[in-house]
Design a protein around this motif. Sequence first.
Motif, PDB file in Angstrom:
ATOM      1  N   GLY A  49       1.335  57.445  22.899  1.00  0.00           N
ATOM      2  CA  GLY A  49       2.731  57.654  22.475  1.00  0.00           C
ATOM      3  C   GLY A  49       3.518  56.365  22.418  1.00  0.00           C
ATOM      4  N   PHE A  50       3.435  55.558  23.490  1.00  0.00           N
ATOM      5  CA  PHE A  50       4.162  54.282  23.525  1.00  0.00           C
ATOM      6  C   PHE A  50       3.623  53.332  22.451  1.00  0.00           C
ATOM      7  CE2 PHE A  50       4.603  55.206  28.341  1.00  0.00           C
ATOM      8  CZ  PHE A  50       5.683  56.041  28.102  1.00  0.00           C
ATOM      9  N   GLY A  51       2.297  53.345  22.271  1.00  0.00           N
ATOM     10  CA  GLY A  51       1.664  52.492  21.254  1.00  0.00           C
ATOM     11  C   GLY A  51       2.160  52.845  19.854  1.00  0.00           C
ATOM     12  N   PHE A  52       2.305  54.155  19.597  1.00  0.00           N
ATOM     13  CA  PHE A  52       2.780  54.646  18.297  1.00  0.00           C
ATOM     14  C   PHE A  52       4.208  54.155  18.028  1.00  0.00           C
ATOM     15  CE2 PHE A  52       4.837  58.106  15.782  1.00  0.00           C
ATOM     16  CZ  PHE A  52       4.052  58.032  14.648  1.00  0.00           C
ATOM     17  N   VAL A  53       5.064  54.248  19.056  1.00  0.00           N
ATOM     18  CA  VAL A  53       6.452  53.785  18.885  1.00  0.00           C
ATOM     19  C   VAL A  53       6.497  52.271  18.674  1.00  0.00           C
ATOM     20  CG1 VAL A  53       8.729  53.567  19.976  1.00  0.00           C
ATOM     21  CG2 VAL A  53       7.473  55.712  20.163  1.00  0.00           C
ATOM     22  N   VAL A  54       5.696  51.528  19.455  1.00  0.00           N
ATOM     23  CA  VAL A  54       5.689  50.060  19.320  1.00  0.00           C
ATOM     24  C   VAL A  54       5.177  49.652  17.936  1.00  0.00           C
ATOM     25  CG1 VAL A  54       4.583  47.945  20.176  1.00  0.00           C
ATOM     26  CG2 VAL A  54       5.637  49.538  21.791  1.00  0.00           C
ATOM     27  N   ALA A 192       2.142  66.353  24.779  1.00  0.00           N
ATOM     28  CA  ALA A 192       2.410  65.312  25.784  1.00  0.00           C
ATOM     29  C   ALA A 192       2.673  63.973  25.091  1.00  0.00           C
ATOM     30  CB  ALA A 192       1.224  65.186  26.734  1.00  0.00           C
ATOM     31  N   ILE A 193       1.889  63.676  24.056  1.00  0.00           N
ATOM     32  CA  ILE A 193       2.102  62.440  23.284  1.00  0.00           C
ATOM     33  C   ILE A 193       3.505  62.477  22.656  1.00  0.00           C
ATOM     34  CG2 ILE A 193       1.382  61.150  21.209  1.00  0.00           C
ATOM     35  CD1 ILE A 193      -1.512  62.018  21.856  1.00  0.00           C
ATOM     36  N   GLY A 194       3.876  63.647  22.135  1.00  0.00           N
ATOM     37  CA  GLY A 194       5.206  63.815  21.531  1.00  0.00           C
ATOM     38  C   GLY A 194       6.327  63.515  22.511  1.00  0.00           C
ATOM     39  N   LEU A 195       6.150  63.940  23.770  1.00  0.00           N
ATOM     40  CA  LEU A 195       7.184  63.679  24.785  1.00  0.00           C
ATOM     41  C   LEU A 195       7.308  62.191  25.088  1.00  0.00           C
ATOM     42  CD1 LEU A 195       6.579  66.648  27.247  1.00  0.00           C
ATOM     43  CD2 LEU A 195       8.578  66.296  25.804  1.00  0.00           C
ATOM     44  N   THR A 196       6.157  61.485  25.145  1.00  0.00           N
ATOM     45  CA  THR A 196       6.231  60.040  25.420  1.00  0.00           C
ATOM     46  C   THR A 196       6.824  59.293  24.224  1.00  0.00           C
ATOM     47  OG1 THR A 196       3.939  59.639  24.697  1.00  0.00           O
ATOM     48  CG2 THR A 196       4.256  60.095  27.025  1.00  0.00           C
ATOM     49  N   ILE A 197       6.565  59.800  23.006  1.00  0.00           N
ATOM     50  CA  ILE A 197       7.187  59.197  21.810  1.00  0.00           C
ATOM     51  C   ILE A 197       8.703  59.390  21.890  1.00  0.00           C
ATOM     52  CG2 ILE A 197       7.490  59.427  19.289  1.00  0.00           C
ATOM     53  CD1 ILE A 197       4.506  60.193  19.132  1.00  0.00           C
ATOM     54  N   GLY A 198       9.123  60.610  22.222  1.00  0.00           N
ATOM     55  CA  GLY A 198      10.552  60.935  22.292  1.00  0.00           C
ATOM     56  C   GLY A 198      11.296  60.070  23.287  1.00  0.00           C
ATOM     57  N   PHE A 199      10.613  59.742  24.398  1.00  0.00           N
ATOM     58  CA  PHE A 199      11.265  58.964  25.455  1.00  0.00           C
ATOM     59  C   PHE A 199      11.769  57.606  24.950  1.00  0.00           C
ATOM     60  CE2 PHE A 199      10.350  55.674  28.807  1.00  0.00           C
ATOM     61  CZ  PHE A 199      11.610  55.750  29.381  1.00  0.00           C
TER      62      PHE A 199
END
Length: 399
Positions: A49-54, A192-199
């Motif tokens: 998730g964090f990798g996707f946002v970065v 779960a990945i969606g929640l980390t992206i949202g954060f």
Amino acid sequence: MENNQANTKWYSLAGIWFGGIVSVPALLIGSSLISALSFSTSIWAGLIGFGFVVLFMSLLSMAAVDRRKATVALASSSFGEIGAKIIVALVIGLSTLGWFGIQSNIAGASFSKILLEMGGPDIPIWITSVFWGIIMVLTAVFGFKYLKWLNYVAVPAIVLLLIYGLVITFKTHSFQEVLDFKPESNMPFLQAIGLTIGFISVGGVISPDYNRFAATKKDAVLGSIFGIIPSALCLLAIGAILAITQGTYDIVEIFSSLGFPFFAMSILILATWTSNVMNIYSSGLAFNDLFKLSDVSRSKTTLLVGIAGIVLAAIGILSHFMSFITLLTITITPIAGVMISDYYFAKTYQQEAAKINWKGIFSWGAGVTVMLIMESSIKNILGIVIAAMFYYILKKIMK
């Protein structure tokens, strides 16, 4: 002025992002995920998730370095000048307002707990949430220049508190216990990945505001990678470890059970205070932009927006944390999809933007709609892709 500042090295940018990540909600993500996933699965969800946002943050940041433009100005090409102000400013304004409500709620809950632990009165959390919300709004309106000094104290203090928490924890628990933990409920991995992206999705989209000052594109990308992924993953892991070993997912409860509740809670309030003043400041700025008000009105706008945030805290927005994060993923990531498509794929970026670009607004709407309608958790990643594809196709068809 801007060109003089445009020489920021990657480690300075990484420091800014690190300071933004080290907060109570970062721990909350870990303790929320661990209620429905194993420790290793939570870490993998965070990493992806964090990798996707970065990834999308890096693409936006490189465009920002190219043009030396902040988010709303950069979005003007794909959304139109008015469209960018309405959609981007409104979404950023509302999301930072929501974060303000959540953090005021955490500060209030911590304060009520401190008073009780010290043998004081049992004050309802909504009252202490309102009390701390007012202090934070007033800091944003009148004491913003002192915020960096508050930050110099708060960030190291919460880092020390976390290290202390881990040391105390591993005196009575083993790391194997953490690895062997089996949650009672279950959550789909993609959710779960969606929640980390949202954060961190808000940070990803507003990254041009800060990263446009990078000396080079490489500095912007490295600053994003090293400022966000290690710190966000570490805090997620610590939040999860503390939740497993303390037997509760309530972050206030966790720190209260570590011993020294007064110091732990005070640091928690201090850390919440610094990041929350930034939230309400950004929100006030966004709404000021939205209603085309002068800079002189900013403090009044911040005050009004702050009152709305205090109401959210009083009605207990913290109990809707997961729903709030999901809402952020749905509305914010498609903005990045449209901007990236305009700059890199359709290659239709224009310095002089039209008043309204319906193609961008429609494409953003398509991304949001897909994420709202779809049942599958893959929608958390699809929204940004659909918005980008729609924009590319519309630009090619309607030249």
